[in-house]
Write a protein that holds these residues in place. Sequence first.
Motif, PDB file in Angstrom:
ATOM      1  N   ASN A 243       1.081  -1.725  -0.090  1.00 31.43           N
ATOM      2  CA  ASN A 243      -0.107   0.193   0.058  1.00 31.43           C
ATOM      3  C   ASN A 243       1.099   0.996  -0.258  1.00 31.43           C
ATOM      4  OD1 ASN A 243      -2.741  -1.461   0.178  1.00 31.43           O
ATOM      5  ND2 ASN A 243      -2.060  -1.751   2.178  1.00 31.43           N
ATOM      6  N   LYS A 244       0.809   2.366  -0.433  1.00 28.57           N
ATOM      7  CA  LYS A 244       0.983   3.669  -0.231  1.00 28.57           C
ATOM      8  C   LYS A 244      -0.172   4.677   0.339  1.00 28.57           C
ATOM      9  CE  LYS A 244       3.754   2.567  -4.798  1.00 28.57           C
ATOM     10  NZ  LYS A 244       4.159   2.558  -6.273  1.00 28.57           N
ATOM     11  N   ILE A 245       0.853   5.769   1.120  1.00 25.99           N
ATOM     12  CA  ILE A 245       0.065   6.894   1.101  1.00 25.99           C
ATOM     13  C   ILE A 245       0.130   8.200  -0.052  1.00 25.99           C
ATOM     14  CG2 ILE A 245       0.025   8.928   2.579  1.00 25.99           C
ATOM     15  CD1 ILE A 245       0.653   6.429   4.996  1.00 25.99           C
ATOM     16  N   LEU A 246      -0.249   8.259  -0.979  1.00 24.32           N
ATOM     17  CA  LEU A 246      -0.266   9.762  -2.187  1.00 24.32           C
ATOM     18  C   LEU A 246      -0.557  10.520  -1.951  1.00 24.32           C
ATOM     19  CD1 LEU A 246      -2.405   7.768  -4.926  1.00 24.32           C
ATOM     20  CD2 LEU A 246      -0.395   7.355  -4.254  1.00 24.32           C
ATOM     21  N   LEU A 247       1.083  11.039  -2.089  1.00 24.11           N
ATOM     22  CA  LEU A 247       0.566  12.967  -1.728  1.00 24.11           C
ATOM     23  C   LEU A 247      -0.523  13.223  -2.428  1.00 24.11           C
ATOM     24  CD1 LEU A 247       4.396  13.518  -1.765  1.00 24.11           C
ATOM     25  CD2 LEU A 247       3.065  12.641   0.328  1.00 24.11           C
TER      26      LEU A 247
END
Length: 351
Positions: free
Chosen positions: A55-59
Amino acid sequence: MRAYAVNCFCEPLERVDRPDARPVGTEVVVEVTRCGVCHTDLHIQDGYYDAGGGNKILLADRGVTPPVVMGHEVLGRLVARGPEAPIADADIGKTFLVYPWLGCGVCEVCRRGDENLCARPQSLGVFRAGGYAEQCVVPHPKYLVDATGLAPALASTFACSGVTAYSALRKVQIDKEKDLLLIMGLGGVGLSALNIARGLGYQRVAVADIDAGKRELASRHGAALTVDPRHADAGARSLAQAGGAAAAIDFVGASATTRFAVDVLQKGGTCIVVGLFGGDITLPLPTLVLRAISLRGSYVGNLAELKELVSLFRAGSIEPLPVEEVGFDDVNEALMRLRAGKVHGRLVLAR
């Protein structure tokens, strides 16, 4: 004016020309002479944080979209002010350090002085144009900290690596003479933390890093013990023989480093996670209770803490960390060196 911007995530920065700043209202303009290169800039350049498990926290989901002029460790000369800026004419031309972790300015969190924890951040170099440019617009002079007489390259690092380390250390509640403090990762922020901890009177500081050169550097800067966390059993044994860590501060923030830090805590110990390398951990809830340990995060620091840190440096209480200056036109090379882990201390863009 010249600026260096992320025009597309995951791509090198590009030099761009922008109009010279014309301050309005309470704004002030700082002519940038130094700007630190921070590991956070790598995440901004990439456009995401690793949240673990694929998973990624997208800016972009947080409102950060290109073009982004990065740079949040800003120092320079005050050259202009808006008509409503409450600052004296005599301050024009002085050198100031800029506090970058701005909030909305009106919520309860901001009013109590914790703008770095605002739910609507406006941080310089992230949400607002930062110091990878010839000029930086600051919304109010209250965010300027007098840097007269300070070594400019070193002082620029106080706004992030310095205040981040200091704020994390202020959350540690242990006996500075008897208890063991563990620092995970001796990058620029970790080395700042080691020097600040020693200046604050911590007598027993251990450092864990996978780089033998950085462990040697830690020993030269007063670490009582160094371990290689890749050899988890041997490192844990060494720390156990020293009595275990009463507190650990993880300046890497990876799954493996936080796991190591938690595992070597004494009963009742605290692990503070600062780094944003990314990942996740699984912690059995009975372990949390039976060992009575605490796990918490620490995000940069507030303006009052930055001013306290500057005062400590002015008093000569803290040993300076190594700083290397590079030209602004070499910003992409500086970011690549930082990404490769080939920096001992801090890199600062200078003109």
